[in-house]
Design an enzyme around this catalytic site. Structure first.
Site: not given
Ligand code: F6P
Length: 529
Positions: A208, A348
């Site tokens: 994302e 979570e």
């Molecule tokens: O999908 C969950 C997760 O791994 C969370 O624990 C984390 O806060 C989020 O995605 C974003 O991850 P990142 O900071 O590595 O983009």
């Protein structure tokens, strides 16, 4: 920083748990009306104050005996040494073999939480980040945090909560959703010359965040030329190679460490957007607030220990009173994103069904967390909470002072909050209601967390209170609050499905979707044509 963890006993395997089972059938079965009637000083007996927070749990179905059993339970699971292990930097995140040191992020010089090297790293990066935040505050008119989960919810919630402290700051925007609508809206309302993007991603691999970051990069490069990119992108990550590949200038990037979990990371440079919004001094006050609660949690006896009490109540309601959800109800519009923030923090962390020792739990664990600003919720879902068949535990968050300078209106919010807490507790019996349709059974347990005002230190205290509440519950349930394997399967499956959805990639990868998805994919393709 990586002492092996001795096996711990979980709360349900201890004697105090058996005692709590008995008390659930006696004290837990009483109506709050009776609990209040039998103790004229119930508020004094069932409330605690620390760090300028008041936790009023007199409307919880608990008494001194229940509390004593919980204190014995905390000792039986050795909560005290679990807290010490966290502060030392032991590898208490056992499945990832990592220390858990969000407490180290709010330490002051000389505390050496996590050891001398951790302290040195934290203080040095904090100074760099706050200096950067002060400069960016003056340089840009729009600052956009691109991140998701812990790299979005904390800063977005806190920037909203502390809106009163962001006078003179740039406009802060948050982009998280992969569907592209937020980044589209931000681009439409911003001037590329005066916009700074902060790509916040611990891993810098999150689909994302990368999709949104690349859309923003294209916009800047298209409008101002490729050479302008380093001036308009900052990043926070552990992944140096990915920041290099993206073209983030070394002065515009900030480090975080694998011993900071995403949902515990607002105290790190992930909080840079908050620091830009409220300025360095207020950010330091926010850290001070978190630290106040850390010290309190590590030293206060259980009967006066706010996070421990909140954790006990969470376990009591979930495991003994059969309340599988907790509604979080702030009576302050500025805390509108607080329930969403807590959803990640609690769910979570506590959404687990295997113990740290690797066996399936035989007891309930983390409840569903949900909520909305309480006053709005009164006019939507409170009906069900008052008279419906499902039951929920409730947390009311209540500042004394207005967060926007309208004390007269805020007093109405206070009156509403207290009225609801009373109605949920005491209800309205038939002889008063006069009609079966108007009966309120009451006996819905609630805590009120009251405080002076929603300032940076208080917000820090509130967040740290819930963090340590979650920790308390995880130790009692014998689970790891710091991994999140449950989010991985869907991510992996999504990566496999992208070629089938987009029609791009090799023929084999595009055709790799399970056959039963074929008709659905075909229908979606038809609508896209
Ligand atoms: O999908 C969950 C997760 O791994 C969370 O624990 C984390 O806060 C989020 O995605 C974003 O991850 P990142 O900071 O590595 O983009």
């Amino acid at each position: 920083m990586s002492n092996p963890q001795p096996p711990r006993i979980a709360g349900p395997e201890t004697r105090p748990w058996q005692r709590l089972r008995e008390l659930a059938t006696t004290v837990g079965a009483q109506h709050l009306r009776d609990l209040f009637a039998s103790d004229a000083e119930r508020f004094e007996h069932c409330s605690a104050r620390a760090c300028n927070l008041l936790l009023d749990y007199s409307r919880q179905r608990i008494d001194a005996e229940v509390f004593a059993a919980f204190a014995a339970l905390a000792d039986a699971v050795d909560l005290r040494s679990a807290i010490a292990a966290m502060r030392r930097g032991d590898a208490i995140n056992t499945t990832e073999k990592r220390a858990v040191l969000h407490v180290a992020l709010r330490q002051r010089a000389g505390q050496q939480l996590g050891g001398a090297e951790v302290e040195r790293l934290v203080l040095a990066e904090r100074t760099r980040m706050l200096d950067f935040a002060e400069r960016m505050r003056r340089k840009y008119r729009t600052v956009v945090n691109i991140g998701i989960g812990g790299s979005d919810l904390g800063p977005a919630m806190a920037v909203g909560a502390l809106a009163r402290y962001s006078e003179g700051a740039p406009r802060l925007q948050f982009v998280s959703n992969v569907d592209g609508c937020q980044i589209t809206d931000v681009i439409a309302s911003s001037d590329p010359v005066t916009t700074l993007f902060i790509v916040s991603s611990k891993t810098f691999t999150t689909q994302e965040t990368l999709a949104n970051a690349h859309a923003a990069r294209e916009w800047i490069a298209g409008a101002l030329g490729e050479a302008a990119v380093p001036d308009h992108f900052a990043a926070v990550s552990v992944n140096t190679a990915a920041m290099n590949a993206f073209g983030v200038h070394p002065d515009y990037r900030f480090e975080m460490w694998d011993w900071v979990g995403g949902r515990y990371s607002i105290w790190s440079s992930i909080g840079v957007s908050l620091a830009i919004a409220i300025g360095a001094q207020h950010f330091l006050a926010f850290l001070d607030g978190g630290r106040d609660i850390d010290e309190h949690f590590a030293s206060a006896p259980w009967h006066a220990n706010l996070p421990a009490i909140a954790g006990f109540l969470g376990v009591w309601n979930a495991n003994f009173l059969g309340l599988p959800t907790l509604a979080v109800l702030p009576y302050d519009q500025r805390l509108a994103r607080f329930p969403a923030y807590l959803q990640q923090l609690e769910m979570e962390s506590l959404g687990k069904s295997v113990t740290q020792g690797g066996t399936a739990v035989q007891w309930g664990t983390g409840p569903v967390i949900w909520g909305e600003p309480g006053n709005n919720a009164q006019h939507s879902f409170f009906q069900l909470l008052h008279q419906g068949t499902p039951r929920a535990a409730l947390d009311f968050l209540l500042p004394a002072r207005s967060s926007c300078g309208r004390q007269g209106q805020h007093d109405l919010a206070i009156a509403n909050c207290l009225a609801q807490a009373e109605a949920f507790a005491f209800g309205q019996p038939l002889d008063v209601a006069g009609s079966v349709y108007k009966v309120h059974e009451g006996n819905r347990p609630a805590s009120i967390i009251a405080f002076d005002a929603l300032d940076p230190a208080t917000l820090g205290r509130l967040i740290a209170l819930y963090e340590h509440k979650v920790f308390t519950q995880s130790v009692i349930w014998g689970i790891n609050a710091f991994d999140q394997w449950g989010v991985e399967l869907g991510k992996k499956m999504c990566a496999g499905l992208v070629p089938a959805v987009t029609g791009q990639g090799t023929e084999a990868s595009a055709g790799a979707a399970p056959p039963h998805l074929g008709p659905l994919l075909e229908t979606l393709r038809g609508w896209k044509r």
